[in-house]
Write an enzyme that holds these catalytic residues in place. Sequence first.
Site, PDB file in Angstrom:
ATOM      1  N   GLU A  36       1.227  16.336   9.869  1.00  0.00           N
ATOM      2  CA  GLU A  36       2.253  16.341  10.920  1.00  0.00           C
ATOM      3  C   GLU A  36       3.634  16.741  10.408  1.00  0.00           C
ATOM      4  O   GLU A  36       4.640  16.083  10.686  1.00  0.00           O
ATOM      5  CB  GLU A  36       2.301  14.970  11.599  1.00  0.00           C
ATOM      6  CG  GLU A  36       0.962  14.607  12.219  1.00  0.00           C
ATOM      7  CD  GLU A  36       0.914  13.193  12.793  1.00  0.00           C
ATOM      8  OE1 GLU A  36       1.960  12.533  12.861  1.00  0.00           O
ATOM      9  OE2 GLU A  36      -0.188  12.762  13.184  1.00  0.00           O
ATOM     10  N   ASN A  64      -3.022  18.962   8.422  1.00  0.00           N
ATOM     11  CA  ASN A  64      -3.486  18.264   9.626  1.00  0.00           C
ATOM     12  C   ASN A  64      -2.319  18.033  10.591  1.00  0.00           C
ATOM     13  O   ASN A  64      -1.253  17.581  10.169  1.00  0.00           O
ATOM     14  CB  ASN A  64      -4.061  16.894   9.183  1.00  0.00           C
ATOM     15  CG  ASN A  64      -4.842  16.184  10.262  1.00  0.00           C
ATOM     16  OD1 ASN A  64      -5.722  16.774  10.882  1.00  0.00           O
ATOM     17  ND2 ASN A  64      -4.518  14.914  10.489  1.00  0.00           N
ATOM     18  N   ASP A  85     -10.014  12.508  20.518  1.00  0.00           N
ATOM     19  CA  ASP A  85     -10.218  11.515  21.574  1.00  0.00           C
ATOM     20  C   ASP A  85      -9.701  12.122  22.864  1.00  0.00           C
ATOM     21  O   ASP A  85      -8.863  13.013  22.854  1.00  0.00           O
ATOM     22  CB  ASP A  85      -9.571  10.150  21.264  1.00  0.00           C
ATOM     23  CG  ASP A  85      -8.137  10.226  20.802  1.00  0.00           C
ATOM     24  OD1 ASP A  85      -7.440  11.210  21.140  1.00  0.00           O
ATOM     25  OD2 ASP A  85      -7.682   9.308  20.104  1.00  0.00           O
ATOM     26  N   GLU A 102      -9.285  14.269  14.724  1.00  0.00           N
ATOM     27  CA  GLU A 102      -8.989  12.955  15.329  1.00  0.00           C
ATOM     28  C   GLU A 102      -9.301  12.972  16.818  1.00  0.00           C
ATOM     29  O   GLU A 102      -8.557  12.419  17.628  1.00  0.00           O
ATOM     30  CB  GLU A 102      -7.509  12.584  15.107  1.00  0.00           C
ATOM     31  CG  GLU A 102      -7.085  12.594  13.654  1.00  0.00           C
ATOM     32  CD  GLU A 102      -5.638  12.177  13.419  1.00  0.00           C
ATOM     33  OE1 GLU A 102      -4.997  11.651  14.336  1.00  0.00           O
ATOM     34  OE2 GLU A 102      -5.157  12.397  12.289  1.00  0.00           O
ATOM     35  N   HIS A 148      -5.930  15.038  19.993  1.00  0.00           N
ATOM     36  CA  HIS A 148      -5.674  13.896  20.878  1.00  0.00           C
ATOM     37  C   HIS A 148      -5.369  14.508  22.248  1.00  0.00           C
ATOM     38  O   HIS A 148      -4.225  14.877  22.536  1.00  0.00           O
ATOM     39  CB  HIS A 148      -4.498  13.072  20.371  1.00  0.00           C
ATOM     40  CG  HIS A 148      -4.766  12.419  19.047  1.00  0.00           C
ATOM     41  ND1 HIS A 148      -5.731  11.451  18.900  1.00  0.00           N
ATOM     42  CD2 HIS A 148      -4.208  12.603  17.825  1.00  0.00           C
ATOM     43  CE1 HIS A 148      -5.751  11.046  17.635  1.00  0.00           C
ATOM     44  NE2 HIS A 148      -4.854  11.732  16.964  1.00  0.00           N
TER      45      HIS A 148
HETATM   46  O1  G3I Z   1      -0.416  -3.053   8.526  1.00  0.00           O
HETATM   47  C1  G3I Z   1      -0.005  -3.937   9.578  1.00  0.00           C
HETATM   48  C2  G3I Z   1      -0.578  -5.260   9.353  1.00  0.00           C
HETATM   49  O2  G3I Z   1      -0.043  -5.795   8.161  1.00  0.00           O
HETATM   50  C3  G3I Z   1      -0.267  -6.152  10.556  1.00  0.00           C
HETATM   51  O3  G3I Z   1      -0.936  -7.353  10.409  1.00  0.00           O
HETATM   52  C4  G3I Z   1      -0.726  -5.502  11.850  1.00  0.00           C
HETATM   53  C5  G3I Z   1      -0.339  -6.313  13.074  1.00  0.00           C
HETATM   54  O4  G3I Z   1      -0.419  -5.536  14.225  1.00  0.00           O
HETATM   55  O5  G3I Z   1      -0.136  -4.248  11.953  1.00  0.00           O
HETATM   56  C6  G3I Z   1      -0.523  -3.419  10.894  1.00  0.00           C
HETATM   57  O6  G3I Z   1      -0.033  -2.136  11.007  1.00  0.00           O
HETATM   58  C7  G3I Z   1      -0.584  -1.340  12.060  1.00  0.00           C
HETATM   59  C8  G3I Z   1      -1.444  -0.258  11.441  1.00  0.00           C
HETATM   60  O7  G3I Z   1      -1.886   0.631  12.448  1.00  0.00           O
HETATM   61  C9  G3I Z   1      -2.652  -0.804  10.719  1.00  0.00           C
HETATM   62  O8  G3I Z   1      -3.465  -1.507  11.588  1.00  0.00           O
HETATM   63  C10 G3I Z   1       0.576  -0.751  12.822  1.00  0.00           C
HETATM   64  O9  G3I Z   1       1.262  -1.771  13.492  1.00  0.00           O
HETATM   65  C11 G3I Z   1       0.069   0.280  13.801  1.00  0.00           C
HETATM   66  O10 G3I Z   1       1.185   0.955  14.366  1.00  0.00           O
HETATM   67  C12 G3I Z   1      -0.795   1.275  13.090  1.00  0.00           C
HETATM   68  O11 G3I Z   1      -1.246   2.213  14.043  1.00  0.00           O
HETATM   69  C13 G3I Z   1      -1.845   3.388  13.516  1.00  0.00           C
HETATM   70  C14 G3I Z   1      -0.982   4.602  13.810  1.00  0.00           C
HETATM   71  O12 G3I Z   1      -1.637   5.751  13.304  1.00  0.00           O
HETATM   72  C15 G3I Z   1       0.382   4.499  13.172  1.00  0.00           C
HETATM   73  O13 G3I Z   1       1.032   5.720  13.233  1.00  0.00           O
HETATM   74  C16 G3I Z   1      -3.191   3.562  14.197  1.00  0.00           C
HETATM   75  O14 G3I Z   1      -4.035   2.466  13.843  1.00  0.00           O
HETATM   76  C17 G3I Z   1      -3.814   4.862  13.771  1.00  0.00           C
HETATM   77  O15 G3I Z   1      -4.937   5.111  14.572  1.00  0.00           O
HETATM   78  C18 G3I Z   1      -2.830   5.991  13.977  1.00  0.00           C
HETATM   79  O16 G3I Z   1      -3.406   7.157  13.445  1.00  0.00           O
HETATM   80  C19 G3I Z   1      -2.598   8.343  13.495  1.00  0.00           C
HETATM   81  C20 G3I Z   1      -3.142   9.269  12.437  1.00  0.00           C
HETATM   82  O17 G3I Z   1      -3.059   8.630  11.190  1.00  0.00           O
HETATM   83  C21 G3I Z   1      -2.382  10.573  12.427  1.00  0.00           C
HETATM   84  N1  G3I Z   1      -2.436  11.193  13.736  1.00  0.00           N
HETATM   85  C22 G3I Z   1      -1.995  10.409  14.835  1.00  0.00           C
HETATM   86  C23 G3I Z   1      -2.600   9.018  14.859  1.00  0.00           C
HETATM   87  C24 G3I Z   1      -1.761   8.203  15.798  1.00  0.00           C
HETATM   88  O18 G3I Z   1      -0.449   8.155  15.361  1.00  0.00           O
END
Ligand code: G3I
Length: 466
Positions: free
Chosen positions: A249, A311, A379, A377, A347
Amino acid sequence: MKNLDRLFAPAFIFSLICACSSGGESTRPELPDPTVGGAGATGSENPDGTADPLTPGGPAGSGGSANGEGVNPDIPLTGNTAGGGNTAGSGNTAGSGGSGPTNDLPAFVAPTSPDPDIFTGAPQSLRQAGTLTERLIGTAVRANRLNNETYTTAAREFSYVTPENEMKWDALEREPGVFTFANGNRIVQFAEANHMLVKGHTLVWHSQIPAWVRAMTTRDEALTAMERHITEVVGHYKGRVHAWDVVNEAFTDGNNSRLRGADPNDVNDPNNSNGNNGPDSPFRRLIGEDYIDRAFTLARAADPDALLFYNDFNTEGTNAKANAVFNMVQSMKQRGVPIDGVGLQMHINASGGVTAQQLTQNIQRLTGLGLQVVFSELDVTLCGNADIAERRQQQKTRLAEVTKACTDNPLCTAITFWGIADNDSWRNSTCNGGGSEPLLFDTTYQRKDAYFGVFDTLVTAGAATP
Ligand code: G3I
């Protein structure tokens, strides 16, 4: 016999013996319950049809061996170069503060289960349908779900996994030089035990980086940090991770798409997209435009056999951002920067957005450069005002058309979904009083109509694959 050699860098030579039906059946065979583990294998050695091919440890499949490797020593799952490829310890930076033995990636252990991609008869899973058309079919997985049997059973539908968050910078190197690989290791071991390949995600991204990375102020600091991170992480997983999203990105959205961090007004906040300026990239801001070339070169040096991808999202068609990505990777190829492919995140929505024709055009121009394309990715949300049954049908149709756009091009080599069941999805936000239902399995891990939009298209494409 199908041969997937072209999908892989040399050490991943992947000859796939498939005595499978290429699926011209007029009616779809009944598939096993995706949530029920059971004994058994597919194909002719499982005549009673009661077995669940998704469960490891069942009797041998049509390959006739309890271990697919015994039948075909080139089977990929190893991703291991000769000698086992255990780079345990490489990621433990000396003196880094004791990240402990759990950081060590245990040596590769050949799976005891039959290889699901060696089968006769009709395909019984997405991965088998993908085998017919020589594509990897992947999913994002979460390490903290791997102790749930319903989840892992459904995960065995896939031949390729991407850690959803566990290999991001903030997960692996929270403090400078202190690496924590345990969760990433769990996913690699799960994949290896189940004849799956792993896509590492992601080495250099402006998001999900620790505060210390965002706080860097000099070029030297950023170069040192990026070099250490890529070298340690790719080195740790050398021979065990099939492909990497090296840079993620990097471009802004909008009509004047350009590298994030190239404008001093870009916002130093990953959660604020602020119009065209968007979130800042400390890597572009501090290192300069060449940070991308450097990242790919470092990754290649750390594991010459891993495939290296750029990516991004909203780059599926031919808009300004997709054009900017195309121009960049074209230039990288011309200048000999080691890049193997482009991930289109996909997406997307059930209606509107990129058309199948635009997607096809983009795949054609990217593969025309000699690059692989993967859907990295995928969906499909179904928010909208139409009746829910109609929207679900649209979703299925949409999945069928984008799957076909991939199977129509030999260099579109993998389709990865961003999760398994709707409730696992990052995009399952509420719409019209319901979830957006973006994935292939419902909240009880049963296959949805959307699943069959993909499955049936793969089977049809497989029937046409020589
Ligand atoms: O790591 C913390 C953890 O310590 C805490 O307990 C928990 C409580 O909610 O949060 C955890 O962090 C979260 C993390 O996922 C791990 O679960 C974040 O809040 C959450 O924002 C994060 O979301 C991820 C997101 O990227 C962040 O940008 C999604 O799961 C993940 O599916 C998403 O994936 C990205 C790709 O990597 C790149 N392309 C877009 C896609 C969406 O942004």
